[in-house]
Design a protein around this motif. Structure first.
Motif, mmCIF file in Angstrom:
data_model
loop_
_atom_site.group_PDB
_atom_site.id
_atom_site.type_symbol
_atom_site.label_atom_id
_atom_site.label_comp_id
_atom_site.label_asym_id
_atom_site.label_seq_id
_atom_site.Cartn_x
_atom_site.Cartn_y
_atom_site.Cartn_z
ATOM 1 N N LEU A 6 35.950 90.036 15.616
ATOM 2 C CA LEU A 6 36.923 90.652 15.112
ATOM 3 C C LEU A 6 37.367 90.117 13.844
ATOM 4 C CD1 LEU A 6 39.786 89.357 18.129
ATOM 5 C CD2 LEU A 6 38.819 91.540 17.052
ATOM 6 N N LEU A 7 37.700 88.769 13.288
ATOM 7 C CA LEU A 7 37.226 88.288 11.802
ATOM 8 C C LEU A 7 36.501 89.503 10.848
ATOM 9 C CD1 LEU A 7 38.204 84.573 11.815
ATOM 10 C CD2 LEU A 7 39.563 86.026 11.032
ATOM 11 N N ALA A 8 35.330 89.125 11.539
ATOM 12 C CA ALA A 8 34.562 89.420 10.325
ATOM 13 C C ALA A 8 35.054 91.314 10.089
ATOM 14 C CB ALA A 8 32.622 89.889 11.021
ATOM 15 N N SER A 50 42.526 104.244 17.234
ATOM 16 C CA SER A 50 42.811 103.148 16.492
ATOM 17 C C SER A 50 41.330 102.886 16.336
ATOM 18 C CB SER A 50 43.549 102.848 17.345
ATOM 19 O OG SER A 50 43.235 101.903 18.188
ATOM 20 N N ILE A 51 42.069 101.364 15.463
ATOM 21 C CA ILE A 51 41.047 100.421 14.865
ATOM 22 C C ILE A 51 40.351 99.578 16.056
ATOM 23 C CG2 ILE A 51 42.141 100.161 12.755
ATOM 24 C CD1 ILE A 51 43.402 97.550 13.132
ATOM 25 N N PHE A 104 53.787 84.631 5.505
ATOM 26 C CA PHE A 104 54.602 84.938 6.915
ATOM 27 C C PHE A 104 53.572 84.264 7.714
ATOM 28 C CE2 PHE A 104 52.946 88.312 10.271
ATOM 29 C CZ PHE A 104 54.085 88.090 11.049
ATOM 30 N N ILE A 105 52.434 84.398 7.357
ATOM 31 C CA ILE A 105 51.379 83.606 8.517
ATOM 32 C C ILE A 105 51.148 82.692 8.599
ATOM 33 C CG2 ILE A 105 48.666 83.430 8.403
ATOM 34 C CD1 ILE A 105 48.327 86.563 7.259
ATOM 35 N N LYS A 147 48.425 104.606 8.499
ATOM 36 C CA LYS A 147 49.149 103.951 9.032
ATOM 37 C C LYS A 147 48.638 102.895 10.014
ATOM 38 C CE LYS A 147 52.840 107.009 8.152
ATOM 39 N NZ LYS A 147 53.276 108.349 8.481
ATOM 40 N N ILE A 148 48.209 101.834 9.538
ATOM 41 C CA ILE A 148 47.211 100.841 10.879
ATOM 42 C C ILE A 148 47.777 99.280 10.277
ATOM 43 C CG2 ILE A 148 45.578 102.427 11.560
ATOM 44 C CD1 ILE A 148 44.056 101.172 9.443
ATOM 45 N N ASN A 149 48.585 99.505 9.400
ATOM 46 C CA ASN A 149 48.904 98.124 9.001
ATOM 47 C C ASN A 149 48.758 96.624 9.854
ATOM 48 O OD1 ASN A 149 51.179 99.192 9.463
ATOM 49 N ND2 ASN A 149 51.650 99.797 7.785
ATOM 50 N N TRP A 150 49.639 97.149 11.060
ATOM 51 C CA TRP A 150 50.664 95.973 11.375
ATOM 52 C C TRP A 150 49.406 95.574 12.729
ATOM 53 C CZ3 TRP A 150 50.389 96.914 16.860
ATOM 54 C CH2 TRP A 150 50.272 97.730 17.095
ATOM 55 N N ARG A 151 48.479 96.495 13.279
ATOM 56 C CA ARG A 151 47.275 96.292 13.639
ATOM 57 C C ARG A 151 46.357 95.602 13.274
ATOM 58 N NH1 ARG A 151 47.430 102.038 15.295
ATOM 59 N NH2 ARG A 151 49.097 102.301 17.190
ATOM 60 N N VAL A 152 46.306 95.262 11.486
ATOM 61 C CA VAL A 152 44.527 94.436 11.595
ATOM 62 C C VAL A 152 45.228 93.147 11.545
ATOM 63 C CG1 VAL A 152 44.145 93.951 8.992
ATOM 64 C CG2 VAL A 152 44.285 96.532 9.553
ATOM 65 N N TYR A 153 46.982 93.261 11.863
ATOM 66 C CA TYR A 153 46.703 91.719 10.882
ATOM 67 C C TYR A 153 47.055 90.576 13.532
ATOM 68 C CZ TYR A 153 48.900 91.104 7.305
ATOM 69 O OH TYR A 153 49.043 91.711 5.964
ATOM 70 N N ILE A 154 46.521 91.661 13.972
ATOM 71 C CA ILE A 154 46.724 91.258 15.620
ATOM 72 C C ILE A 154 45.210 91.173 15.355
ATOM 73 C CG2 ILE A 154 46.469 92.792 17.371
ATOM 74 C CD1 ILE A 154 48.618 94.364 17.537
ATOM 75 N N LEU A 155 44.259 92.031 14.913
ATOM 76 C CA LEU A 155 43.015 91.295 14.915
ATOM 77 C C LEU A 155 42.371 90.024 14.395
ATOM 78 C CD1 LEU A 155 40.926 94.802 13.688
ATOM 79 C CD2 LEU A 155 41.365 93.826 16.015
ATOM 80 N N LEU A 156 43.335 89.943 13.650
ATOM 81 C CA LEU A 156 43.372 88.742 12.431
ATOM 82 C C LEU A 156 43.753 87.540 13.171
ATOM 83 C CD1 LEU A 156 42.169 88.414 9.512
ATOM 84 C CD2 LEU A 156 44.113 88.818 8.436
ATOM 85 N N ILE A 157 44.855 87.857 14.057
ATOM 86 C CA ILE A 157 45.701 86.426 14.000
ATOM 87 C C ILE A 157 44.679 85.824 15.367
ATOM 88 C CG2 ILE A 157 47.421 86.454 15.300
ATOM 89 C CD1 ILE A 157 49.636 87.916 13.543
ATOM 90 N N PRO A 158 44.568 85.532 16.007
ATOM 91 C CA PRO A 158 43.652 84.677 17.203
ATOM 92 C C PRO A 158 42.508 84.639 16.852
ATOM 93 C CG PRO A 158 43.569 87.392 17.880
ATOM 94 C CD PRO A 158 44.451 87.680 16.287
ATOM 95 N N GLY A 159 42.030 84.931 15.256
ATOM 96 C CA GLY A 159 41.276 83.958 14.979
ATOM 97 C C GLY A 159 41.593 82.565 13.409
ATOM 98 N N LEU A 160 42.275 83.751 13.149
ATOM 99 C CA LEU A 160 43.108 82.851 12.505
ATOM 100 C C LEU A 160 43.389 81.690 12.335
ATOM 101 C CD1 LEU A 160 44.806 84.868 9.308
ATOM 102 C CD2 LEU A 160 42.504 83.595 9.329
#
Lengths: 288, 423, 300
Positions: free
Chosen positions: A100-102, A189-190, B9-10, C12-25
């Motif tokens: 996911l991160l990658a 979607s992504i 925010f994060i 218009k996919i902005n917030w979705r990226v954070y969904i991908l990012l947040i678990p890992g972070l």
């Protein structure tokens, strides 16, 4: 085989011979200590003490007594199962989180990306042992002491930076953006891209790095020794060390037998994924 | 500037989640009302190989049948792991209710402020009066007791009979003869003496027996003690032996074979060591004998070893009560005799004279004799640091890296600096 | 705000990226960022780990103590020497074996497994094995004195600072070659075959091919291996702990064994240990930067 290669091969047969002899010589030197370990594990536990050391047991002296002792008396199965459980779950968590991160780092531009990525990568630079006190404190807070999950979660976190690094490079180099675009065109979607492009396409790299991650629980000692206190949840490295010290003296025969046995799952795992190992590593970050 | 907003925010989310997680778990600390089942955690390093853990299981079983409301969960930890786990656990209060560990742990753990003052318990004096006084002195810091003796030991001189016979050497009668014998029996296949470490546990008996000491009696200085002429003479003797390959040990020479492995292979001839050597020698089939440390010019003074039971501040009252009950059970005659059968020297006075105990430890009379003059190492919070300094400097002196006098002067200076800092 | 890299169109996919990012972070933050931050803080305190004890702020004292401590300095020198010796040799041997294996048609799985075996064996076990071999009454001395009669008495392989470190380095190299072999094998297979074809037409021999084609093509991998191995060298703990335990008199200590000793044997000098590990991390970062800069300069 390319024609030029074949030509060369026939032309310089001598160099082929020397290549193989060099390789076998190197191989021999490399595996000598291993061989010695396995041979010693077949010796009677008492004779491993003797000086002058007996190099090779006579055929009639070969005994599997050390192995039967380990398999029967020392909860070996239990330790093995614990280690396998930790290894598989660690591999799984690290694969999901890192991919996911990658994916995000490889494909999207977002504020703070460079800093975040830099931070994740720099975790690799700090010696793991150095963080033992603060990490233990966290483990206590989350009730992870004397709990296999305490090992799993920290292991996964430790291997995540390297896994992410490797997968990001692989995605950037080996997965064409056109595939993403095609999914978006179809209204995906992504998440769809992740599920149907990234995961399948990056699987060689995931397999390759999983071999390394799988090995980790079979190796790591400092942390697991700190956190796994009761005997029934110990992993193999801890068990070997405890076993090694519990008897007031070194029962080399038992230690070697246990060590030889504990290599088996890792070798199997390596052999199964071996063909992905090279291809998964052959591109991406490692190329720089 | 949205870049910073999002990073912010994060981080806020992270902080929130972390604090929620932290908050949740801190509420779930153990609260047990008095009539409920109390499970106490017991850390120890009873040796599994010699069946001590089996005896422990049996004893715990008996204890639990007697006390239906208490369960004992025991955890084996190897010596170093035991210490390390208390150090890591001290930061967070994640500690057991009872611990049975080296007497040297008491001052060390006390400096972490984790030990319960056992002497404050109303019946401590009664219980303590049933155990030997000398071993229990290791539980005392200042005028307070932070532990109670669990079992004791001291070191006596073990010798390999076959090596002595082969080289026609006599069993030494004085400390000087010990050195001579060590030298005499050494050749390319034999090493006269082994000392696994160079701390006071190892060199203390020799220094004491020659009339020297480590620290001033009030622990106010090391100068004039650890670097006194007596100490220098003793260490010089060890350095000479080392140079002639009549003395070995992993802390002086990492290539040296460990003491147990060396005994088993018939490499070492002499060692001042504890009861475990008897056991491992029997197992390895070594033909050995043992006598109390032959006297130096000021007598035969060995070092006091053994283990104490400790309780921790971090336990709540119900657990402390159960823990104390368990300790009383373990220091009682029955448990002590049972443990003696698997090689633990009892501290309980009645158990010491019990015929079954003597039968189990044939050398018990020799040890008892040595115990009468054995000396405890200083019981002061910084002791383990001091002993580390001494071990380093003595190793430097013995291996010839430094002049003995210079090394010991440095040790005295460093220890005095430590004493000054902690005051 | 958020765009797909390289494309100018904003999706218009902005917030979705954070969904991908947040678990890992979240995961990495809790389990690694937090402890690191905590350790940084600890390094400025006389950190007391005792139950309910108060720690005093001491500023840079811990750092000063580390840098003026002769044993810490010795440990740093030992670690640096270990890195300087083991890192290049691992790369050279790993690369050599990879080049040799790369062209083989037979036994390639045997080689890949055989050379990789040391990597997949636990450090504790192989370190014990080496100790068993190199101790005074060990296998090697037995060979030298009793069978070959080359030496009189036992050679003290592990007895003095440099020879003990030499054995530790030998162990490190032996154990690391397999990893390098795999990494370089992977890199070699990614070098386009056409390069070699073209060059053999130009009349380059194998050695020239290696220096003019292979090496430049895998320089990225060499860089990667260099950085990873440096990190590994500074992380050396088990070999020294098992082989010498830092003995005699802390002569063979490396930074991590010394830190471990300070943390546990010296009654929890946490501030000192934290400062030491910060210094180690800083050193590794500096080395990494230096490697990048020097290789970048070479490229110009």
């Amino acid at each position: 085989m390319k024609s030029w290669e074949r030509k060369q091969k026939y032309k310089i047969n001598f160099s082929e011979t020397s290549r193989y002899s060099l390789l076998f010589l190197g191989l021999f030197i490399t595996v000598i200590p291993m061989l010695y370990m396995i041979i010693s594990s077949l010796k009677d536990n008492k004779s491993t003490f003797s000086y002058p050391p007996k190099l090779f047991p006579g055929l009639d002296e070969i005994t599997f007594q050390n192995f039967t002792y380990i398999l029967n008396n020392e909860n070996f199965n239990n330790y093995l199962m614990n280690t396998l459980f930790v290894a598989f779950v660690t591999v799984l968590i690290a694969a999901v989180i890192s991919s996911l991160l990658a994916y995000t780092f490889a494909r999207f531009i977002f504020p703070g990306k460079r800093i975040l990525y830099g931070m994740i990568i720099s975790v690799m630079l700090i010696p793991g042992l150095a963080m033992i006190i603060p990490q233990f404190e966290m483990a206590v807070k989350f009730n992870l002491v004397n709990n296999l999950w305490g090992v799993i979660l920290f292991y996964s976190a430790w291997v995540t930076p390297f896994t992410t690094f490797l997968l990001r490079g692989y995605i950037e180099d080996n997965i064409p953006r056109e595939l993403d675009e095609a999914i978006y065109m179809d209204g995906g979607s992504i998440f769809t891209v992740y599920r149907y492009v990234m995961v399948p396409m990056a699987s060689p790299a995931i397999a390759a790095v999983s071999i390394l991650n799988f090995l980790f629980p079979f190796e790591e000692l400092g942390w697991s020794q700190t956190i796994l206190k009761s005997d029934e949840i110990r992993t193999l490295p801890v068990a070997i060390t405890m076993f090694f010290q519990a008897h007031n003296r070194t029962d080399w025969g038992y230690v070697f037998a246990m060590a030889s046995l504990s290599m088996v799952p890792v070798i199997i795992f390596y052999l199964v994924l071996q063909k992905y190992f090279i291809s998964g590593l052959s591109s991406g970050s490692i190329k720089g | 500037m949205s870049k910073y907003k999002i990073v912010g925010f994060i981080s806020i989310i992270l902080i929130l989640v972390t604090s929620v997680l932290t908050g949740c778990s801190s509420n779930s600390s153990k609260e047990v009302s008095s009539n409920e089942l109390v499970t106490i955690e017991f850390w120890h390093n009873y040796d599994a190989g010699s069946g001590q853990v089996d005896i422990l299981d049996k004893l715990i079983n008996e204890f639990e049948t007697e006390n239906k409301d208490i369960k004992v969960k025991h955890v084996y930890l190897e010596w170093e792991a035991l210490k390390n786990n208390v150090v890591t656990g001290a930061a967070t209060g994640s500690l057991p209710d009872v611990l049975r560990g080296d007497i040297a742990f008491v001052p060390q753990f006390q400096s972490l402020n984790v030990l319960e003052e056992m002497g404050a318990l109303s019946d401590y004096i009664d219980v303590a009066s049933e155990v030997l006084e000398a071993p229990n002195s290791t539980a005392k810091m200042g005028d307070k007791y932070y532990a109670i003796a669990a079992n004791t030991n001291t070191k006596i001189l073990f010798y390999n009979k076959s090596i002595l016979k082969k080289t026609t050497a006599q069993v030494p009668k004085t400390l000087d003869e010990v050195w001579d014998t060590a030298q005499k029996v050494s050749d390319s296949k034999t090493i006269g003496m082994v000392e696994p470490w160079t701390g006071i546990w190892n060199v203390g008996p020799y220094i004491w027996s020659e009339g020297g000491d480590v620290l001033a009696p009030d622990y106010s200085t090391a100068d004039g003690y650890i670097n006194s002429p007596v100490a220098v003479k003793v260490i010089q003797k060890l350095a000479d032996l080392y140079k002639e390959k009549a003395l070995a040990g992993p802390s002086m020479d990492p290539g040296a074979v460990g003491d147990s492995d060396g005994w088993a292979s018939g490499l070492y001839a002499l060692q001042l060591d504890g009861p475990w050597r008897e056991k491992s020698n029997i197992e390895a089939g070594v033909d050995y004998g043992a006598i109390p440390l032959p006297a130096g010019s000021k007598g035969s003074i060995s070092v006091l070893g053994g283990e104490d039971f400790m309780m921790f501040k971090t336990s709540d009252d119900a657990h402390k009560k159960a823990a104390w009950k368990f300790i009383k059970f373990m220091t009682g005659k029955h448990a002590q005799v049972e443990m003696a059968k698997v090689g633990q020297m009892p501290v309980n006075k009645e158990a010491l004279t019990d015929s079954e105990a003597i039968k189990a430890i044939p050398l018990l009379p020799v040890f008892s004799e040595a115990l009468q003059t054995a000396k405890a190492r200083p019981v002061t919070p910084k002791w383990s640091e001091m002993e580390n300094i001494i071990a380093t400097k003595v190793a430097e002196a013995i291996t010839g890296k430094k002049e003995v006098q210079k090394a010991l002067d440095e040790a005295a200076a460093e220890i005095d600096k430590l004493i000054k800092e902690s005051n | 705000m958020i765009s797909i890299a390289g494309k100018k169109t904003i999706r218009k996919i902005n917030w979705r990226v954070y969904i991908l990012l947040i678990p890992g972070l979240l995961f990495v933050s809790i389990f690694t960022f937090y402890p690191i931050a905590k350790m940084l803080i600890m390094s400025f305190f006389n950190w007391k780990i005792g139950y309910q004890q108060v720690s005093d702020f001491v500023g840079l004292d811990n750092y000063k103590n580390v840098l003026t401590d002769p044993i810490a300095r010795k440990a740093m020198v030992n670690t640096l020497v270990y890195a300087v010796v083991t890192v290049p040799l691992q790369i050279v041997f790993g690369l050599l074996i990879a080049v040799l294996i790369n062209g083989t048609k037979r036994f390639s799985v045997t080689f890949r497994l055989g050379y990789y075996l040391p990597v997949i064996t636990s450090w504790v076990v192989v370190a014990l094995l080496f100790k068993y071999i190199f101790s005074n009454q060990g296998l090697l001395n037995f060979f030298l004195s009793d069978i070959l009669h080359i030496v009189d008495g036992p050679v003290g392989w592990l007895s003095t600072r440099w020879s003990a470190l030499f054995i530790a380095m030998l162990l490190g190299i032996w154990k690391g070659i397999g990893w390098n072999m795999i990494i370089f094998l992977a890199a070699l297979q990614a070098v386009p075959k056409e390069y070699y074809e073209a060059s053999s037409i130009d009349g380059l021999n194998r050695r020239q091919q290696f220096f003019y084609i292979t090496l430049p093509s895998i320089r990225g991998t060499i860089l990667f291996a260099l950085v990873m191995l440096c990190i590994g060298a500074f992380n050396t703990y088990t070999p020294i702990a098992v082989l010498t335990g830092g003995n005699p008199a802390h002569e063979t200590e490396v930074v991590l064994t010394w830190m471990y000793f300070q943390t546990f044997n010296a009654t929890g000098k946490m501030g000192y240990s934290a400062a030491l590990s910060m210094i180690i991390a800083a050193t590794i970062i500096l080395i990494t930067i230096a490697i990048f800069i020097s290789l970048a300069r070479e490229e110009n």
